[in-house]
Design an enzyme around this catalytic site. Structure first.
Site, PDB file in Angstrom:
ATOM      1  N   ARG A 110       0.822  -1.234   0.000  1.00  0.00           N
ATOM      2  CA  ARG A 110       0.000   0.000   0.000  1.00  0.00           C
ATOM      3  C   ARG A 110       0.843   1.266   0.000  1.00  0.00           C
ATOM      4  O   ARG A 110       0.429   2.301   0.511  1.00  0.00           O
ATOM      5  CB  ARG A 110      -0.975   0.005   1.174  1.00  0.00           C
ATOM      6  CG  ARG A 110      -1.973  -1.149   1.124  1.00  0.00           C
ATOM      7  CD  ARG A 110      -3.175  -0.919   2.007  1.00  0.00           C
ATOM      8  NE  ARG A 110      -4.011  -2.115   1.982  1.00  0.00           N
ATOM      9  CZ  ARG A 110      -3.959  -3.088   2.874  1.00  0.00           C
ATOM     10  NH1 ARG A 110      -3.126  -2.988   3.875  1.00  0.00           N
ATOM     11  NH2 ARG A 110      -4.742  -4.133   2.764  1.00  0.00           N
TER      12      ARG A 110
ATOM     13  N   GLU B 201      10.251  18.041 -24.832  1.00  0.00           N
ATOM     14  CA  GLU B 201       9.514  18.446 -23.626  1.00  0.00           C
ATOM     15  C   GLU B 201      10.060  19.775 -23.088  1.00  0.00           C
ATOM     16  O   GLU B 201       9.322  20.570 -22.510  1.00  0.00           O
ATOM     17  CB  GLU B 201       9.596  17.364 -22.540  1.00  0.00           C
ATOM     18  CG  GLU B 201       8.919  16.047 -22.903  1.00  0.00           C
ATOM     19  CD  GLU B 201       7.402  16.025 -22.617  1.00  0.00           C
ATOM     20  OE1 GLU B 201       6.861  16.994 -22.026  1.00  0.00           O
ATOM     21  OE2 GLU B 201       6.759  15.026 -23.004  1.00  0.00           O
TER      22      GLU B 201
ATOM     23  N   LYS C 278       7.664  23.041 -13.636  1.00  0.00           N
ATOM     24  CA  LYS C 278       6.801  21.905 -13.326  1.00  0.00           C
ATOM     25  C   LYS C 278       6.364  21.935 -11.869  1.00  0.00           C
ATOM     26  O   LYS C 278       5.214  21.684 -11.539  1.00  0.00           O
ATOM     27  CB  LYS C 278       7.501  20.592 -13.647  1.00  0.00           C
ATOM     28  CG  LYS C 278       6.637  19.398 -13.307  1.00  0.00           C
ATOM     29  CD  LYS C 278       6.715  18.269 -14.279  1.00  0.00           C
ATOM     30  CE  LYS C 278       5.627  17.250 -13.999  1.00  0.00           C
ATOM     31  NZ  LYS C 278       5.752  16.051 -14.821  1.00  0.00           N
TER      32      LYS C 278
ATOM     33  N   ARG D 102      -2.818  21.614 -13.997  1.00  0.00           N
ATOM     34  CA  ARG D 102      -1.736  20.688 -14.326  1.00  0.00           C
ATOM     35  C   ARG D 102      -1.849  20.176 -15.755  1.00  0.00           C
ATOM     36  O   ARG D 102      -0.860  19.832 -16.394  1.00  0.00           O
ATOM     37  CB  ARG D 102      -1.742  19.516 -13.334  1.00  0.00           C
ATOM     38  CG  ARG D 102      -0.597  18.552 -13.577  1.00  0.00           C
ATOM     39  CD  ARG D 102      -0.324  17.674 -12.388  1.00  0.00           C
ATOM     40  NE  ARG D 102       0.758  16.746 -12.684  1.00  0.00           N
ATOM     41  CZ  ARG D 102       1.429  16.055 -11.786  1.00  0.00           C
ATOM     42  NH1 ARG D 102       1.126  16.177 -10.523  1.00  0.00           N
ATOM     43  NH2 ARG D 102       2.394  15.246 -12.142  1.00  0.00           N
TER      44      ARG D 102
ATOM     45  N   ASN E  76       0.156  19.090 -20.631  1.00  0.00           N
ATOM     46  CA  ASN E  76      -0.118  18.101 -21.676  1.00  0.00           C
ATOM     47  C   ASN E  76      -0.150  18.703 -23.077  1.00  0.00           C
ATOM     48  O   ASN E  76      -0.703  18.115 -23.995  1.00  0.00           O
ATOM     49  CB  ASN E  76      -1.435  17.381 -21.382  1.00  0.00           C
ATOM     50  CG  ASN E  76      -1.318  16.458 -20.185  1.00  0.00           C
ATOM     51  OD1 ASN E  76      -0.329  15.733 -20.055  1.00  0.00           O
ATOM     52  ND2 ASN E  76      -2.286  16.501 -19.299  1.00  0.00           N
TER      53      ASN E  76
ATOM     54  N   HIS F 253      -0.161  11.132 -27.506  1.00  0.00           N
ATOM     55  CA  HIS F 253      -0.537   9.823 -26.973  1.00  0.00           C
ATOM     56  C   HIS F 253      -1.283   8.998 -28.012  1.00  0.00           C
ATOM     57  O   HIS F 253      -1.087   7.784 -28.121  1.00  0.00           O
ATOM     58  CB  HIS F 253      -1.436   9.991 -25.734  1.00  0.00           C
ATOM     59  CG  HIS F 253      -0.678  10.332 -24.487  1.00  0.00           C
ATOM     60  ND1 HIS F 253      -1.284  10.875 -23.387  1.00  0.00           N
ATOM     61  CD2 HIS F 253       0.630  10.190 -24.169  1.00  0.00           C
ATOM     62  CE1 HIS F 253      -0.382  11.067 -22.438  1.00  0.00           C
ATOM     63  NE2 HIS F 253       0.790  10.654 -22.893  1.00  0.00           N
TER      64      HIS F 253
ATOM     65  N   HIS G  64       8.395   8.973 -27.118  1.00  0.00           N
ATOM     66  CA  HIS G  64       7.372   9.846 -26.535  1.00  0.00           C
ATOM     67  C   HIS G  64       7.553  11.317 -26.916  1.00  0.00           C
ATOM     68  O   HIS G  64       6.609  11.976 -27.382  1.00  0.00           O
ATOM     69  CB  HIS G  64       7.368   9.692 -25.013  1.00  0.00           C
ATOM     70  CG  HIS G  64       6.387  10.579 -24.316  1.00  0.00           C
ATOM     71  ND1 HIS G  64       5.018  10.416 -24.443  1.00  0.00           N
ATOM     72  CD2 HIS G  64       6.568  11.654 -23.517  1.00  0.00           C
ATOM     73  CE1 HIS G  64       4.405  11.361 -23.731  1.00  0.00           C
ATOM     74  NE2 HIS G  64       5.320  12.117 -23.161  1.00  0.00           N
TER      75      HIS G  64
END
Lengths: 366, 366
Positions: B122, B186, B228, B243, B247, B254, B267
């Site tokens: 967990r 990026e 970021k 946030r 993207n 994607h 990517h």
């Protein structure tokens, strides 16, 4: 429709209300349907047969975008393989980040559906509708979710708080005996380690509990949820040791389940046997007297819950306990009582004492 | 050893310091070893060949209880199957709730190891040591973890903040060209949607970036991580839309990765192509002028990053975008610029405009 009882679990990300009443499953579906435009109801084939049609009909009167996903019943479904099946179905059904997962079932469904909700799209809303007594008093409250690996229980999982929990104690009426008594074992646990009044109240209501009186169950389930909520509030992620108190009987219990195979001993029965071993361990350490051990044994027995340790494979059980996720550096930790209603976390117990407690629990002595 | 630069990401559960310098991998291992009595270092076979021996040696001078777990390189390892393999190895190695997982690698290792850390017992501690430029400026910061299903990227995952992030920009020197330029894409993204000064600074340092000057990279990586961190602080779980700004280029990107198979387009290259399609979509909507589109195209091209949309399977790409996890009711959302350094989340774009932007990005027109 207003349910009879309500309490609130406070946690780091907000609050989770728990609604408790008897005989109001259509009302539950109605309430969920009104607040949930799109959902996936996850259930198992047994629960589906008994309740899903009624539940789904009430739900869809409010909300036309719900899908029903049914898993096979039993602990073997609490696996990553089943989770992968469910992920694929969620993708096909278009369950997105604004959707909700509703867990309609017992502990296996709740733990698995909770884990899927925690990990689908990095976490979506979860509503728990526990149908077994065990899930109502324990697994549906507090945000623990998880699945098993073939050789270890609950090692993969997440803390993920439900948005709401809805409990109908009348559902306990249809449970098979083993499942009902498995839930009662966890009820006894709350009394033994957290609340001597609850323990005494159980002793005085054995007859009503054995015939599954739904009204008595509303009282008892409410009390158990209150106790659990107060522990969860103090230690949501089991980091301070306070939440670990709820694991009374579980160090032995999980090891029994693991060694003998998940499903052979229902969880609550393994915990009951574990509580007796833990009580005898506590007695050997001078933490409780013979009266404590007798009262616990008598109550469990009166509620028709097994108490005897399987007289075989002790070495394997000890080995598994060393890998329990509560173990530190391979040393199992135990929750042991110090008088009725007071549990404590204990480390560094000698292997001899552990083996001896198992031996005496196996022999049929009280 | 004190690293040259440090910044702190604030999040709901605390703070995550990010340490940045050039040529200090042994120092990183040393720092981790001192604070981490037991850990599992997860890496891939490529990184293992280059760095693992040196890293592991420094680590074990401090800490004798670390294991090295190596996965196959490439996006196909970012799967639940690989996660299951790792869980089994963690169990065998006795990695418990007090242990730490160290992700030593690029984005695939970071996302996968992060997901495993988020779900093992967990959730246990996680330290990110990103070795690719892409991971250094993006995936290692902010707590997103996840794995792919065969037909959908990142749909299973969790938000799980690392305890610390250690960045050595000299490692970018050994990356294959496609991986390095994938990371630069990026970097350009941060400039285009968040910081026109960064964008201009990249335009003026093309030569140093193309020869991978580690000192220039310390400056650039620091600025990207600052940008970021400020976005993550405002919207840790991507619930307010802030946030989602990060993207830019990703809705198209994607979908391209999904349709053409993960790994065919790295990517960052898919994101670069997606940024050009998004820029042209923004231009068609009157949000940016021709100059914006040209500057972005010229910078990406000067940094040797592909910009052209694959002139095939457009219909499939659009279909996949409807299932993007940022989609609402099947309508893809886009981050579109409004002038240099300002991105905004835009919903309800007509399918005609989307198809047109893809068409014009495919044709080789600027």
């Amino acid at each position: 429709m207003q349910p009879q009882s309500k309490l609130v679990v406070e946690h780091s990300a907000g609050e989770c209300p728990i609604y408790i009443d008897s005989g109001w499953l259509p009302g539950i579906a109605d309430a969920i349907g009104r607040s949930t435009p799109r959902c996936a109801v996850i259930t198992d084939a047994n629960v589906e047969k008994l309740y899903a049609a009624e539940f789904f009909q009430s739900l869809n009167q409010q909300s036309s975008q719900c899908v029903l996903l049914t898993i096979a019943p039993g602990e073997s479904s609490k696996s990553l393989d089943t989770a992968i099946d469910l992920y694929q179905q969620l993708l096909s059904a278009g369950i997105d980040r604004q959707s909700t997962i509703v867990a309609l079932g017992g502990g296996v469904v709740g733990d698995l559906a909770g884990f899927v909700a925690a990990t689908w799209q990095r976490g979506i809303r979860l509503i728990q509708v526990p149908t077994s007594l065990l899930a109502q008093v324990d697994s549906s409250v507090g945000g623990k979710t998880g699945v098993n690996l073939p050789s270890a229980k609950n090692v993969v999982g997440a803390f993920w708080q439900p948005q709401e929990v809805y409990i109908d104690t009348k559902l306990a009426g249809t449970l098979p005996d083993v499942e009902y008594t498995s839930g009662l074992a966890e009820v006894v646990k709350y009394g033994a380690i957290l609340d001597d009044h609850l323990f005494a109240s159980l002793e005085s209501r054995v007859e009503q509990l054995n015939r599954r009186d739904p009204q008595v169950l509303v009282d008892i389930v409410l009390r158990c949820c209150q106790l659990k909520a107060s522990v969860v509030k103090r230690d949501e992620r089991e980091t301070t040791g306070q939440r670990a108190i709820l694991n009374y009987g579980h160090t032995f219990g999980h090891a029994i389940e693991s060694v003998f195979g998940y499903g052979k001993y229902p969880h609550g029965h393994a915990v009951s046997i574990g509580m007796m071993a833990a009580a005898r361990l506590a007695q050997a350490m001078g933490r409780v007297d013979e009266d404590f051990v007798e009262r616990q044994c008598n109550l469990l027995t009166a509620l028709q819950i097994p108490t005897r340790f399987p007289a075989e494979r002790h070495a394997e059980v000890i080995e598994v306990m060393k890998h329990d996720k509560k173990a530190i550096d391979g040393h199992p930790r135990f929750v042991l009582p110090r008088g009725m209603g007071h549990g404590e976390l204990v480390e560094g117990v000698s292997p001899d004492k552990i083996a001896d407690a198992m031996q005496r629990s196996a022999g049929g002595s009280k």
